[in-house]
Every structure is written in structure tokens, then in C-alpha cells.
Design an enzyme around this catalytic site. Structure first.
Site, PDB file in Angstrom:
ATOM      1  N   GLN A  78       0.095  -6.557 -18.193  1.00 13.42           N
ATOM      2  CA  GLN A  78      -0.656  -7.696 -18.743  1.00 13.42           C
ATOM      3  C   GLN A  78      -2.152  -7.466 -18.500  1.00 13.42           C
ATOM      4  OE1 GLN A  78       2.207  -8.247 -16.820  1.00 13.42           O
ATOM      5  NE2 GLN A  78       3.394  -8.716 -18.650  1.00 13.42           N
ATOM      6  N   GLU A 107      -1.147  -0.458 -10.116  1.00  9.25           N
ATOM      7  CA  GLU A 107      -2.447  -0.045 -10.672  1.00  9.25           C
ATOM      8  C   GLU A 107      -2.863  -0.971 -11.810  1.00  9.25           C
ATOM      9  OE1 GLU A 107      -3.901   3.647 -10.585  1.00  9.25           O
ATOM     10  OE2 GLU A 107      -2.685   4.336  -8.921  1.00  9.25           O
ATOM     11  N   ILE A 117       0.830  -1.205   0.000  1.00  6.17           N
ATOM     12  CA  ILE A 117       0.000   0.000   0.000  1.00  6.17           C
ATOM     13  C   ILE A 117       0.866   1.258   0.000  1.00  6.17           C
ATOM     14  CG2 ILE A 117      -1.827   1.267   1.209  1.00  6.17           C
ATOM     15  CD1 ILE A 117      -2.622  -1.520  -0.086  1.00  6.17           C
TER      16      ILE A 117
HETATM   17  C1  LIG Z   1       5.508  -0.088  -5.029  1.00 14.15           C
HETATM   18  C2  LIG Z   1       4.100  -0.596  -5.087  1.00 14.15           C
HETATM   19  C3  LIG Z   1       3.053   0.216  -4.731  1.00 14.15           C
HETATM   20  C4  LIG Z   1       1.747  -0.264  -4.760  1.00 14.15           C
HETATM   21  N1  LIG Z   1       0.728   0.549  -4.321  1.00 14.15           N
HETATM   22  C5  LIG Z   1      -0.525   0.019  -4.171  1.00 14.15           C
HETATM   23  C6  LIG Z   1      -1.567   0.774  -3.543  1.00 14.15           C
HETATM   24  O1  LIG Z   1      -1.373   1.939  -3.146  1.00 14.15           O
HETATM   25  N2  LIG Z   1      -2.778   0.191  -3.353  1.00 14.15           N
HETATM   26  C7  LIG Z   1      -3.020  -1.093  -3.752  1.00 14.15           C
HETATM   27  O2  LIG Z   1      -4.127  -1.554  -3.546  1.00 14.15           O
HETATM   28  N3  LIG Z   1      -2.055  -1.821  -4.350  1.00 14.15           N
HETATM   29  C8  LIG Z   1      -0.810  -1.315  -4.564  1.00 14.15           C
HETATM   30  N4  LIG Z   1       0.181  -2.086  -5.138  1.00 14.15           N
HETATM   31  C9  LIG Z   1      -0.117  -3.440  -5.571  1.00 14.15           C
HETATM   32  C10 LIG Z   1      -0.105  -3.618  -7.069  1.00 14.15           C
HETATM   33  O3  LIG Z   1      -1.217  -3.000  -7.645  1.00 14.15           O
HETATM   34  C11 LIG Z   1      -0.039  -5.135  -7.362  1.00 14.15           C
HETATM   35  O4  LIG Z   1       1.267  -5.542  -7.040  1.00 14.15           O
HETATM   36  C12 LIG Z   1      -0.359  -5.455  -8.784  1.00 14.15           C
HETATM   37  O5  LIG Z   1      -1.709  -5.247  -9.042  1.00 14.15           O
HETATM   38  C13 LIG Z   1       0.014  -6.886  -9.160  1.00 14.15           C
HETATM   39  O6  LIG Z   1      -0.397  -7.809  -8.219  1.00 14.15           O
HETATM   40  P1  LIG Z   1       0.619  -8.941  -7.693  1.00 14.15           P
HETATM   41  O7  LIG Z   1       1.846  -8.252  -7.297  1.00 14.15           O
HETATM   42  O8  LIG Z   1      -0.094  -9.736  -6.690  1.00 14.15           O
HETATM   43  O9  LIG Z   1       0.929  -9.806  -8.979  1.00 14.15           O
HETATM   44  P2  LIG Z   1       0.157 -11.123  -9.467  1.00 14.15           P
HETATM   45  O10 LIG Z   1      -1.280 -10.812  -9.592  1.00 14.15           O
HETATM   46  O11 LIG Z   1       0.551 -12.258  -8.605  1.00 14.15           O
HETATM   47  O12 LIG Z   1       0.766 -11.330 -10.908  1.00 14.15           O
HETATM   48  C14 LIG Z   1       1.958 -12.068 -11.183  1.00 14.15           C
HETATM   49  C15 LIG Z   1       2.214 -12.037 -12.685  1.00 14.15           C
HETATM   50  O13 LIG Z   1       1.163 -12.733 -13.377  1.00 14.15           O
HETATM   51  C16 LIG Z   1       0.588 -11.901 -14.345  1.00 14.15           C
HETATM   52  N5  LIG Z   1      -0.845 -12.176 -14.396  1.00 14.15           N
HETATM   53  C17 LIG Z   1      -1.688 -12.374 -13.356  1.00 14.15           C
HETATM   54  N6  LIG Z   1      -2.923 -12.616 -13.784  1.00 14.15           N
HETATM   55  C18 LIG Z   1      -2.866 -12.604 -15.132  1.00 14.15           C
HETATM   56  C19 LIG Z   1      -3.825 -12.801 -16.158  1.00 14.15           C
HETATM   57  N7  LIG Z   1      -5.105 -13.085 -15.867  1.00 14.15           N
HETATM   58  N8  LIG Z   1      -3.397 -12.715 -17.423  1.00 14.15           N
HETATM   59  C20 LIG Z   1      -2.115 -12.445 -17.731  1.00 14.15           C
HETATM   60  N9  LIG Z   1      -1.183 -12.236 -16.803  1.00 14.15           N
HETATM   61  C21 LIG Z   1      -1.553 -12.334 -15.525  1.00 14.15           C
HETATM   62  C22 LIG Z   1       0.855 -10.498 -13.856  1.00 14.15           C
HETATM   63  O14 LIG Z   1       0.823  -9.562 -14.929  1.00 14.15           O
HETATM   64  C23 LIG Z   1       2.235 -10.647 -13.283  1.00 14.15           C
HETATM   65  O15 LIG Z   1       3.188 -10.588 -14.305  1.00 14.15           O
HETATM   66  C24 LIG Z   1       1.489  -1.586  -5.164  1.00 14.15           C
HETATM   67  C25 LIG Z   1       2.546  -2.401  -5.553  1.00 14.15           C
HETATM   68  C26 LIG Z   1       3.838  -1.949  -5.487  1.00 14.15           C
HETATM   69  C27 LIG Z   1       4.937  -2.877  -5.850  1.00 14.15           C
END
Ligand SMILES: Cc1cc2nc3c(=O)[nH]c(=O)nc-3n(C[C@H](O)[C@H](O)[C@H](O)COP(=O)(O)OP(=O)(O)OC[C@H]3O[C@@H](n4cnc5c(N)ncnc54)[C@H](O)[C@@H]3O)c2cc1C
Ligand SMILES: Cc1cc2nc3c(=O)[nH]c(=O)nc-3n(C[C@H](O)[C@H](O)[C@H](O)COP(=O)(O)OP(=O)(O)OC[C@H]3O[C@@H](n4cnc5c(N)ncnc54)[C@H](O)[C@@H]3O)c2cc1C
Lengths: 377, 263
Positions: A365, A361, A155
């Protein structure tokens, strides 16, 4: 939409440029290396109203439109993408309130932030990233209160905020249709901040876990109706993506500015590298990506202002600009070569900062899924 | 507290470039800014307003484009702005400038404090402030680094090389401030927007109760004959040794080596 910026937009860009040059540039590299949080400089940005860009004037916000917000965010991003991320994450947190909140809720959020405080948008959980619909944080209605339990992760501003907008489930049997959005003040009992991420880039921003343990909030803190949460979150992201894209454009521009200067100064084989066509073509490609990303970002924002459907355009802007930032900053390291790779020079930081713009955000992908989804409807 | 702040628009460069043929400032291509000390003056006035109420009025004598500087002041907390502009004022030296500004201040009306910067970064004379005070017959303090409002006067600190003087002044008065008095604020988005809506009044020679013979180039007691950039001198050599005596010997050696004196 008018393709040219208005006089006001240019004036505000100048104002942020002046601020960035005087306040952010001198410290960005040092704070990046140390991973520290320049709170005093954030406070100055708050006094300028940069954290409440799109919040209506009626509630004390700066009240600018979406296109103007992208202009400001681009300029901030040019000076430091982490700083820009933390400042604009206040605007991100505000969006659920502006989308679904009552005037009282808008006023409450304003009272907690306008005077100069952070806010955070809490959607992601350890098992709900791309698959945002599988949020497990619960909000149980008891009398005229909700009781929140769960853990949010990654977050932005998690550890420094006064108020959170939180997506939680009010009915887990209904899946995404059971999600709801809430306003939660930091000082409520049971709200705590978990581990802080030690990040690759945007190191001037704060990213933490946020934990809710039997947190009681009045029912008046529900935004919209029960079950609206997922929709609110998706519209929030649609509206916020042009700002994220703008920040990527800022990274691109910073990379180009460094490269143009360096290419004119650095000589090899008796002449400046700027005279080499290989370098010129790289610079031209960087400029093509950057200008295209910039114009498309403003177009996407203008759809927000015109209250037109924006999902596809916002996803294209976020995806294209994020990819551009990664490519352009990588090429910038290539042009500066050894000096580009050195941590003494600012361009390796740009490359580290750029990466997150393909991830948060909604990963790029997921943006492509959104775009294709709109195309195949 | 009614304050009037005198500001000057200056070229944004600490190294003013001079045309070697015409001996005039090369202003072309150099962006204009508010004289930095004048921003401190404005900030001081705005801070007093925020504590004690009242209004802050900014005033500049300059060409029509100086309204940009006034507009910026409005976004930094000033309430009203006046541009003193007329062909008749051009070519004014500090005497004619302060004569005109004093007349404009009389025209604007009642004031408790007039604020000026320590000096302008282009003209650098530091004369305009004190001269305005003389024309208006009010007390003045220069090099002001702190202001304290008391029951029926004010107490200021005047910066010196080795400390500061504490001075009590009756109002109305003129203060010329130094940089260390405050850190000027940034404008906010809202104040920028609001500043755009304020009307800026232009004061011309006709609007003032003045002797036209004392204006502009004709009314100037001094005339610039020539402006030139001093020749660059090569910097000296530092002899830095742990021991003073050794350093003195080293110096002596070098003097002999370079035959500064014939022996
Ligand atoms: C520095 C930072 C700040 C952030 N700030 C916020 C914030 O303020 N509020 C908040 O709520 N979140 C925040 N996030 C979270 C961020 O939005 C998530 O990390 C992001 O949405 C990806 O989720 P994940 O890391 O769980 O990846 P995963 O969902 O586990 O994805 C892993 C990989 O699989 C791919 N993938 C997953 N599903 C699919 C699909 N259906 N088709 C194709 N490819 C797919 C993804 O593209 C990725 O390459 C932040 C993250 C970071 C690192
Ligand atoms: C390159 C150059 C050429 C010049 N040529 C001539 C010339 O040909 N003939 C001649 O007589 N004089 C000439 N001048 C002097 C010119 O008149 C002065 O710049 C002017 O009178 C202000 O003096 P100063 O810049 O030294 O300001 P200072 O006295 O150093 O300024 C002190 C303070 O007075 C106030 N102040 C100064 N000027 C103004 C203003 N215009 N409006 C409002 N407040 C003000 C500000 O608060 C400022 O901080 C020239 C100056 C320069 C830089």
C-alpha cells in the site's frame, strides 16, 4: 541499459546457483520447519562476499553494481527467501553508511562486517511502521556523545548482528526533520535483543526487537548531519527495494520450476496435467508475471547505477514483484493441489515466504502511495 | 611452498554415457566440471600456501575449452595456470598423458609438491599421478588424507580400508589426495573477478623438450579396443530375519523352491 546480462553477471549467478544447490536446498525445508538459523551456511555465504555485494572494493566489499546485486539476490531468493533476506539485510544496513557516511565510518562498518558478520537496519518501532516518521527512539547529545533510548521491532538480523544502523530523533519538536541516523555497535553497553518473532515465512531469517537503554555512542557515529535521518532512511529504502524485488522474483522462479516439473510428471485422466490448457494458461500467467517483474527489477537497479531518480521505479519493482511472488506461489500450490498444500513438498513454503514481500520495506500500500505521490507531484 | 596442481576437466556425470556405435564418450550436452578429487588437491595446496606462503600453479592437459576449468581454479586460490594443449597430444593414454605432463612440469620449473587427485571420475585409472612421479623421479604417496609440514620434510596420512598409514616424505614429492582431506571452498565474488584478469599460458609440443614419438595416440602403450556399459543385473534379495538360524532356513527353502540345485 543493456537488457542482456553480462558474462560476469552470468558467472556470478552460476556461482550462487552452485552454492544454493549444494548448501541451501538440502536444509531449507528442515530449518524452515524448525525455525532455526543455519549460521554455518551464512558464514560460507559471507566468505563468498555475498553480504557486502555493493560495498566498495576500496573498503573490502565485493563492489558489484546494483544490477549485479539483483542478479545475485534473485538466485539466492530462489533457493531460500529467508536466507536471501538475512544476507541482503547486511547490505540494507550498509546503505545509510554508504549514502551519508564519511570514509572513517565506512571503514568502521566494513571492519565490523566484511570478515563475516551480520548487520541490521533499525527503523521500525511498535508505533512507527508505515508511518516511519513517527520514530520515538531518542538520541540526546551530551558533551561529545549521544545517548540512545528506545525500542525497535521486527528487525531483520536483530539478534545476530555486530552493528546496527539506527534511526532516532535528536529533536522531537521537529518531527521527521528531527530524525537522525547512527552507527551503533552491538557490544555497546545498554544494547540488548528483545523477543524473537516466530514467523509465518522466511523462517531461516532472524527477526527480533532491539532495545537501546542509555546507550552511549561517540558523536562521530552520527551519519550525515542531525536532521538528515528521514531522508537517509528513504534513500536507503529506494536503493534497497530492487534487491527485495529480486528476491521476490527468485520465489517466483522457484515456484515455476517446481510446477513445470510436476505438471509433466503428474497424470490425471490418463495424461500429464501439462497437456491441459487450464494448467498451461496458469503456467503462462506465472511466467508473464515473473519475467515482467525480473526485467523491471533490473531496470530499477540500472537507474541506481546510472544515479538517476529511482523512487518511483524502485517502488514499482518492489510492489509488482512482491504481488507477483504472492500470486505465482499461490498458483503453484494450486497446480500441485493436495501435494502443494502438504508441508512435505516445498511449494507451500514458497507461499508462506512470499507474503512478507508485500509487507516489509514498506507495505505494498505504501509503495502505491509513493508511486502516486511521484505521479501527482 | 611451491605447489603444482594437476587438474583434469571431466564430464559432469557419474554415469558416463557411451555411444554404442562408435564406442566413444558422448560428451555432447554434458557440462564439464573439474574432476572432484582435483578440487580437493587444489584446496590442499591453497591451504598450505595460506599457512606457509609460496605459490600454487595449476596445470591441465586438454582441449582449448579446458581454460574454463583453469579459470575456476584461479578463483579458488591458484595463482598461475597453464594449459597444455596441442593436436599432437590427443588420444593420449595414461602413459603419454603423464609423459607430457611431466615434461610440462619440468618446463614450469621448481616445485616442492605436485598435487593430483586420487583418480579421474571418467578415466578412473588412478595412474597419471604415480606415472608423473616416476617420470620426474620424485617420491609419491597416494590416497593422502592429511598433510603436515615438518622442519625439512612432510608427514602425510595415507588412507587405507581399515585405518591409515603415517608416512614421512622428502620434498620434492607428488601427493594424490582423497576426498576426505578437506572440503573445497567456494569462490568469492572478488576472487571470481580477479581470476578473469589472470593470463593463462598455453604450452604446446614445441615448447617442451620431448620425444614426439611418445605423444598422443601414437605414443600410447595401450589402445582402447572397446568401451561398453555392463549389462544391468537385477539386484539380489535380502533375507533379513531377527534370528540367523531362521534366516538360514528361509534361504534354504528359497534355494529349493527356485531349484538352484537339482536334488
Ligand atoms: C519479517 C519482517 C522483517 C522486517 N525487517 C525489518 C528491518 O530489518 N528493519 C526495519 O526497520 N523494519 C523491518 N520490518 C518492519 C516492516 O518494515 C513493517 O512491518 C512495515 O513497514 C509495516 O509496518 P507495520 O507492521 O507497523 O504496519 P502498519 O503501518 O501498522 O500498517 C497496517 C496496515 O495499514 C496499511 N497502511 C498504513 N498506513 C497506510 C496509508 N497511509 N495508506 C494506506 N494503507 C496504509 C498498511 O499497508 C498495512 O496494511 C520487518 C517486518 C517483518 C514482518
Ligand atoms: C571414455 C574414455 C576414452 C578414452 N580413450 C582413450 C583412447 O582411445 N586411448 C587411450 O590411450 N586412452 C584413452 N583414454 C584414457 C585417457 O588417456 C585418460 O583419461 C587420461 O590419460 C587420464 O587418465 P585417467 O582419466 O584415468 O586419470 P587418473 O589417472 O585417474 O587421474 C589421476 C589424477 O591425475 C591428474 N590428471 C589426469 N589427467 C590429467 C590431465 N589431462 N591433465 C592434468 N592432470 C591430469 C589429475 O590430478 C587426476 O586426479 C580414454 C579415457 C576415457 C575416459
Amino acid at each position: 541499459m543493456d537488457f542482456l546480462l553480462t558474462e560476469v553477471q552470468m558467472e556470478l549467478m552460476e556461482m550462487v546457483k552452485d552454492f544454493g544447490e549444494k548448501e541451501i536446498d538440502p536444509i531449507a525445508l528442515e530449518y524452515d520447519h524448525k525455525g532455526e538459523f543455519p549460521i554455518k551456511i551464512y558464514k560460507k555465504a559471507f566468505e563468498m562476499g555475498l553480504h557486502t555485494l555493493e560495498y566498495p572494493e576500496k573498503f573490502g566489499g565485493s563492489g558489484v553494481n546494483a544490477v549485479t546485486a539483483t542478479v545475485v539476490n534473485e538466485e539466492l531468493g530462489k533457493h531460500d527467501a529467508g536466507f536471501a533476506t538475512s544476507v541482503s539485510a547486511v547490505g540494507l544496513a550498509a546503505k545509510p553508511v554508504l549514502i551519508a557516511g564519511t570514509d572513517n565510518q565506512k571503514k568502521l562498518f566494513a571492519d565490523l562486517t566484511i570478515h563475516g558478520a551480520f548487520a541490521a537496519f533499525c527503523l521500525t518501532e511498535p508505533n512507527a511502521g508505515s508511518d516511519a516518521g513517527s520514530v520515538k527512539t531518542t538520541a540526546k547529545k551530551v558533551g561529545n556523545e549521544y545517548i540512545l533510548n528506545g525500542r525497535k521491532c521486527f528487525i531483520t538480523n536483530g539478534g545476530v548482528s555486530n552493528v546496527y544502523t539506527v534511526i532516532a530523533t535528536t529533536d522531537s519538536s521537529k518531527g521527521v526533520k528531527g530524525l537522525s541516523a547512527f552507527l551503533v555497535e552491538r557490544d555497546r553497553e545498554g544494547v540488548s535483543v528483545g523477543k524473537e518473532e516466530d514467523k509465518m515465512g522466511i523462517r531461516l531469517s532472524n527477526t527480533t526487537d532491539v532495545i537501546f537503554e542509555d546507550v552511549r555512542i561517540p558523536e562521530t557515529h552520527l551519519l550525515g548531519n542531525e536532521g538528515d535521518g528521514f531522508k537517509i532512511a528513504m534513500v536507503t529504502l529506494d536503493y534497497s527495494r530492487p534487491n527485495v524485488a529480486a528476491c521476490s522474483v527468485g520465489i517466483c522462479q522457484a515456484a515455476i520450476d517446481h510446477c513445470v516439473k510436476y505438471a509433466k510428471e503428474r497424470t490425471t485422466f490418463g495424461k500429464p496435467i501439462a497437456t491441459l490448457q487450464a494448467i498451461q494458461f496458469m503456467l503462462a500467467d506465472m511466467e508473464i508475471s515473473t519475467e515482467t517483474a525480473r526485467q523491471y527489477t533490473r531496470y530499477a537497479a540500472s537507474l541506481v547505477d546510472a544515479k538517476k531518480p529511482v523512487s518511483k521505479a524502485a517502488a514499482i519493482a518492489k510492489c509488482f514483484a512482491g504481488d507477483a511472488a504472492m500470486k505465482v506461489s499461490t498458483d503453484a500450490v494450486q497446480i500441485l493441489a493436495g501435494y502443494g498444500y502438504s508441508r512435505e513438498y516445498p511449494v507451500e513454503k514458497l507461499m508462506r515466504d512470499a507474503k512478507i514481500f508485500q509487507i516489509f520495506e514498506g507495505t505494498n500500500q505504501i509503495q502505491r502511495l509513493v508511486i502516486a505521490g511521484q505521479m501527482l507531484r | 611452498m611451491e605447489s603444482i596442481v594437476c587438474i583434469k576437466q571431466v564430464p559432469d556425470t557419474s554415469e558416463v554415457k557411451i555411444d554404442p556405435v562408435t564406442n566413444t564418450l558422448i560428451r555432447h550436452g554434458v557440462p564439464s566440471i573439474i574432476n572432484p578429487f582435483d578440487k580437493n588437491a587444489l584446496e590442499a595446496a591453497v591451504q598450505l600456501k595460506e599457512i606457509h606462503g609460496g605459490t600454487v600453479t595449476v596445470l591441465t592437459m586438454g582441449p582449448p575449452q579446458a581454460v574454463e576449468a583453469l579459470r575456476e581454479c584461479l578463483s579458488l586460490g591458484a595463482d598461475k595456470a597453464y594449459l597444455v594443449s596441442d593436436r599432437a597430444f590427443s588420444g593420449a593414454d595414461t602413459l603419454a598423458t603423464s609423459y607430457t605432463l611431466a615434461a610440462a612440469i619440468r618446463r614450469i620449473g621448481k616445485f616442492d609438491l605436485i598435487f593430483c587427485g586420487k583418480q579421474a571420475i571418467d578415466g578412473d585409472t588412478a595412474q597419471v599421478g604415480p606415472e608423473i612421479a616416476e617420470f620426474l623421479d620424485v617420491p609419491q604417496v597416494t590416497f593422502v588424507s592429511k598433510i603436515l609440514v615438518k622442519q625439512d620434510n612432510i608427514q602425510v596420512e595415507k588412507e587405507q580400508d581399515d585405518g591409515y598409514e603415517v608416512i614421512e616424505v622428502e620434498l620434492p614429492a607428488l601427493l594424490a589426495v582423497v576426498k576426505s582431506i578437506n572440503i573445497p571452498r567456494y569462490p568469492s565474488i572478488k576472487s571470481k573477478m580477479a581470476a578473469r584478469k589472470v593470463e593463462i599460458e598455453t604450452i604446446t609440443a614445441e615448447d617442451l623438450d620431448i620425444d614426439n614419438g611418445r605423444l598422443g595416440l601414437g605414443g600410447s602403450a595401450t589402445q582402447v579396443k572397446k568401451i561398453f556399459s555392463p549389462k544391468k543385473r537385477s539386484s539380489g534379495t535380502m533375507i533379513q530375519l531377527d534370528n540367523d538360524k531362521e534366516a538360514a532356513l528361509e534361504l534354504f527353502e528359497r534355494i529349493l523352491e527356485n531349484s538352484v540345485f537339482s536334488m
